[in-house]
Design a protein around this motif. Structure first.
Motif, PDB file in Angstrom:
ATOM      1  N   PRO B  25      40.120  31.041  80.435  1.00 43.13           N
ATOM      2  CA  PRO B  25      40.381  29.717  79.833  1.00 43.13           C
ATOM      3  C   PRO B  25      39.962  29.710  78.324  1.00 43.13           C
ATOM      4  CG  PRO B  25      37.825  30.453  80.985  1.00 43.13           C
ATOM      5  CD  PRO B  25      38.695  31.664  81.750  1.00 43.13           C
ATOM      6  N   ILE B  27      38.347  28.127  75.253  1.00 43.28           N
ATOM      7  CA  ILE B  27      38.042  26.483  74.463  1.00 43.28           C
ATOM      8  C   ILE B  27      38.629  26.088  72.954  1.00 43.28           C
ATOM      9  CG2 ILE B  27      35.720  25.415  73.693  1.00 43.28           C
ATOM     10  CD1 ILE B  27      34.984  27.325  75.752  1.00 43.28           C
ATOM     11  N   MET B  38      39.703  20.393  73.652  1.00 38.83           N
ATOM     12  CA  MET B  38      40.434  20.846  74.806  1.00 38.83           C
ATOM     13  C   MET B  38      40.069  22.069  75.155  1.00 38.83           C
ATOM     14  SD  MET B  38      44.606  21.400  73.358  1.00 38.83           S
ATOM     15  CE  MET B  38      44.761  22.345  74.658  1.00 38.83           C
ATOM     16  N   MET B  39      40.712  22.229  76.753  1.00 41.97           N
ATOM     17  CA  MET B  39      40.241  23.285  77.160  1.00 41.97           C
ATOM     18  C   MET B  39      41.778  23.866  77.372  1.00 41.97           C
ATOM     19  SD  MET B  39      37.604  25.669  79.519  1.00 41.97           S
ATOM     20  CE  MET B  39      38.600  25.408  80.646  1.00 41.97           C
ATOM     21  N   TYR B  41      44.410  27.430  78.975  1.00 45.31           N
ATOM     22  CA  TYR B  41      44.296  29.260  79.906  1.00 45.31           C
ATOM     23  C   TYR B  41      45.500  30.386  79.118  1.00 45.31           C
ATOM     24  CZ  TYR B  41      41.210  26.746  83.412  1.00 45.31           C
ATOM     25  OH  TYR B  41      40.135  26.397  84.005  1.00 45.31           O
ATOM     26  N   ARG B  61      49.007  25.711  84.220  1.00 46.17           N
ATOM     27  CA  ARG B  61      49.101  26.908  85.506  1.00 46.17           C
ATOM     28  C   ARG B  61      49.893  25.301  86.672  1.00 46.17           C
ATOM     29  NH1 ARG B  61      42.290  25.615  86.300  1.00 46.17           N
ATOM     30  NH2 ARG B  61      42.871  23.568  85.115  1.00 46.17           N
ATOM     31  N   THR B  90      35.427  34.825  78.473  1.00 44.63           N
ATOM     32  CA  THR B  90      35.855  33.479  78.198  1.00 44.63           C
ATOM     33  C   THR B  90      36.807  33.253  76.245  1.00 44.63           C
ATOM     34  OG1 THR B  90      34.766  31.938  79.737  1.00 44.63           O
ATOM     35  CG2 THR B  90      35.679  30.463  77.825  1.00 44.63           C
ATOM     36  N   CYS B 102      45.423  15.686  72.417  1.00 48.93           N
ATOM     37  CA  CYS B 102      45.622  15.022  73.924  1.00 48.93           C
ATOM     38  C   CYS B 102      47.182  14.478  73.903  1.00 48.93           C
ATOM     39  CB  CYS B 102      44.207  14.145  74.338  1.00 48.93           C
ATOM     40  SG  CYS B 102      44.420  13.912  76.130  1.00 48.93           S
ATOM     41  N   HIS B 103      47.680  15.040  75.179  1.00 47.97           N
ATOM     42  CA  HIS B 103      48.345  14.121  75.260  1.00 47.97           C
ATOM     43  C   HIS B 103      48.918  12.570  75.616  1.00 47.97           C
ATOM     44  CE1 HIS B 103      47.136  14.102  79.231  1.00 47.97           C
ATOM     45  NE2 HIS B 103      48.069  13.217  79.966  1.00 47.97           N
TER      46      HIS B 103
END
Lengths: 144, 144
Positions: B25, B27, B38-39, B41, B61, B90, B102-103
């Motif tokens: 993950p 950050i 946001m977070m 991977y 994912r 992390t 953000c989308h």
């Protein structure tokens, strides 16, 4: 001062998108400086205990048990606010951190710098924090 | 201005503690205001592409594929620094965010407020950001 607080969330834990292990990652940020302190995971019981007590509780993946942050160290994290993200699979907690967030004694767990481009830190609170750390270091290790 | 940067990390991805899915993950934080954006991977390829290009790459994912943040939206994230945490499972990335992270169009993905205790935001950069958002809102929705 830090006092006991109880919270109610309009969103129950079951409305969050949990991982296959039933856990949700929680980013923990200092509510004053905005420094990211650590990341940990919550299950439903940890989420509810956090709201009930106003102190951050987590689920330890290695110890497979619930965990009140600060229970042994005294380094409690008092909840100031909780957010979920756009797809409700991650939490962000802003906290008043007592002492150090990291078990190593570091204030933040993110002390391993991998890469860095030169830039000035423009967050005045972090600039002050940096100067304060130098002062503490000079006090502990006086220079002529 | 924002220019192309290539980074080398002293720590290879294989030294990080990956989840059972081979992912770590990340950050993502605004390098100026310290706002958590946001977070997401990363897998090994996304980590390497991020270092090579200086732009954040992730592994989706849901889509099960590598992803250059901003490839379709133009909302690239230029790497300013990367940290790993005390147990190396992390990552924390400080970035120069173009546009919204953000989308949904929100600057940060963490806009769902679950609980909040009254406190003054003492990060001056975020105070300015709040005032700026009010100004934009008043421009869009004038009041007499």
């Amino acid at each position: 001062g830090l006092s006991m607080n109880t919270f109610e969330s309009p969103v129950s834990f079951s409305k969050l998108k949990q991982g296959p292990d039933g856990l949700v990652p929680v980013i923990v940020q200092d509510y004053k400086t905005s420094e990211v302190l650590m990341m940990a995971y919550m299950n439903e019981l940890a989420f509810e205990a956090t709201l009930e007590t106003g102190k951050m509780h987590y689920y330890s993946r290695s110890r497979k048990s619930q965990w009140l942050k600060g229970e042994t160290s005294g380094h409690f994290q008092y909840v100031k606010s909780l957010y979920s993200d756009c797809d409700n699979d991650t939490l962000l907690a802003k906290v008043a951190q007592v002492g150090a967030a990291c078990h190593t004694g570091s204030r933040s767990c993110f002390f391993n710098n991998l890469v860095k481009k030169e830039y000035d830190d423009t967050n005045p609170l972090m600039v002050f924090e940096d100067v304060y750390q130098v002062i503490l270091d000079r006090k502990a290790n006086p220079k002529e």
